[in-house]
Scaffold this motif. Structure first.
Motif, short mmCIF file in Angstrom:
data_model
loop_
_atom_site.label_atom_id
_atom_site.label_comp_id
_atom_site.label_asym_id
_atom_site.label_seq_id
_atom_site.Cartn_x
_atom_site.Cartn_y
_atom_site.Cartn_z
N ILE A 107 28.45 20.69 -17.05
CA ILE A 107 28.54 19.75 -18.16
C ILE A 107 27.22 19.67 -18.95
O ILE A 107 27.24 19.51 -20.16
CB ILE A 107 29.00 18.35 -17.67
N TRP A 108 26.10 19.83 -18.27
CA TRP A 108 24.82 19.73 -18.98
C TRP A 108 24.59 20.93 -19.90
O TRP A 108 24.23 20.72 -21.07
CB TRP A 108 23.66 19.56 -17.98
N TYR A 127 20.80 9.74 -18.26
CA TYR A 127 21.63 10.04 -17.08
C TYR A 127 20.97 11.04 -16.12
O TYR A 127 21.28 11.03 -14.94
CB TYR A 127 23.00 10.56 -17.52
N LEU B 11 32.88 9.87 -18.04
CA LEU B 11 31.90 10.82 -18.58
C LEU B 11 30.51 10.53 -18.03
O LEU B 11 29.78 11.44 -17.62
CB LEU B 11 31.90 10.73 -20.12
N ALA B 14 30.36 11.67 -14.55
CA ALA B 14 30.29 13.14 -14.48
C ALA B 14 28.88 13.62 -14.80
O ALA B 14 28.37 14.55 -14.16
CB ALA B 14 31.30 13.74 -15.46
N LEU B 15 28.27 12.97 -15.80
CA LEU B 15 26.90 13.37 -16.17
C LEU B 15 25.93 13.11 -15.03
O LEU B 15 25.07 13.93 -14.71
CB LEU B 15 26.45 12.62 -17.42
N GLN B 17 26.64 12.88 -11.83
CA GLN B 17 26.92 13.74 -10.68
C GLN B 17 26.41 15.16 -10.89
O GLN B 17 26.03 15.84 -9.94
CB GLN B 17 28.42 13.78 -10.43
#
Lengths: 175, 133
Positions: A107-108, A127, B11, B14-15, B17
């Motif tokens: 995702i990053w 985050y 979201l 998820a970020l 994790q």
């Protein structure tokens, strides 16, 4: 840091050791190539050592250190702006793929490919580094409200990009 | 609305994790950085902005402010008195100037004026006649 401020270089070794993994991850996440991270780490350490006298022990150390690291990195980015000749611009491919189900670690990179660098940086500081919006505001020279608004927009943009990528994936699977 | 907030929370989770874990410190890199710090000459305190220039600027700003306030609050001095000129009447001319010199200068001025008047008349006659003929 108080010992470092008096010129004790050995005391700084402890600080440098504690910071090294953190700065490595910070630089790698914000797009610094592996070959340049060593230089940036050394530059950051040198600046921290020289600015130790200006550190206020009542404030948390990590946001201060990462603020210095961020400035070093911005200088580096400014000096090494990647450029592509206009004739070759069409040949630059977008090779970032959408994260599939279960591939949360992607995702990053996905966010980095889809968001602006400023939005991605804010998302990472919030985050990835787990800073509060007020700390991010102090680091980036914005107000806390502005940071909250930008974070909200970045999340919305990322969610929208993920949604679009998910739709295209499902379409591809149907075909 | 609830769906949106749920997706935002998912979201965020998820970020968080997906954040890569920290590896252990690289001693070689740390040693290199420390060696560079040791090799770099110490910065002179005069060149450290936080130790010298900022307090100096503050002191200079305070001095400028105090000077400005002092100039504004300075008591105004009364204007210097203009010395009175002696009042002179026509009768006092005789006392100020010798009578003979006074008469001579007036006579020469009168002669000059008469000459100028004669010249002017001659010039006017000449021009008017030249227009007529």
């Amino acid at each position: 840091m108080q010992a470092v401020a008096t010129g004790d270089a050995n005391a700084f070794r402890v600080v440098a050791e504690a910071l090294e993994p953190r700065l490595e991850r910070f630089f790698s996440q914000l797009g610094v190539p592996h070959a340049d991270r060593d230089d940036l780490y050394q530059d950051t350490c040198l600046r921290l050592y020289r600015a130790a006298g200006a550190y206020d022990p009542r404030r948390p150390f990590l946001p201060w250190a990462l603020t210095v690291a961020r400035r070093v990195m911005l200088n580096w980015h400014r000096a090494h702006k990647p450029t592509v000749a206009l004739e070759e611009a069409d040949g630059v491919s977008d090779n970032q793929r959408a994260p599939g189900a279960g591939a949360e670690a992607d995702i990053w990179p996905f966010a980095r490919a889809r968001l602006t660098s400023a939005a991605y940086e804010l998302l990472w500081l919030c985050y990835g580094e787990d800073f509060e919006p007020s700390e991010i505001a102090a680091m980036t020279g914005r107000t806390a409200v502005h940071v909250r608004v930008l974070l909200h927009r970045a999340r919305a943009a990322l969610a929208s990009a993920l949604e679009k990528a998910g739709e295209t994936d499902t379409l591809k699977k149907r075909r | 609305m609830r769906k949106k907030s749920n997706s935002a929370t998912a979201l965020e989770a998820a970020l968080r994790q997906a954040v890569p874990s920290l590896r252990s410190a690289d001693p070689a890199r740390v040693s290199k950085a420390c060696a560079r710090i040791a090799a770099t000459p110490p910065v002179s305190p005069l060149h450290l902005p936080q130790t010298f220039i900022k307090p100096l600027l503050r002191v200079a700003a305070c001095c400028a402010l105090l000077l400005g306030i002092a100039v504004l609050l300075r008591p105004r001095q009364p204007a210097e008195t203009v010395p009175n000129l002696p009042s002179v009447t026509l009768n006092d001319f005789t006392a100020l100037m010798p009578k003979q010199a006074f008469e001579n200068s007036l006579a020469s001025e009168a002669a000059n004026l008469a000459t100028d008047l004669a010249d002017l008349t001659a010039a006017l006659n000449e021009r008017s006649l030249s227009i007529l003929f």
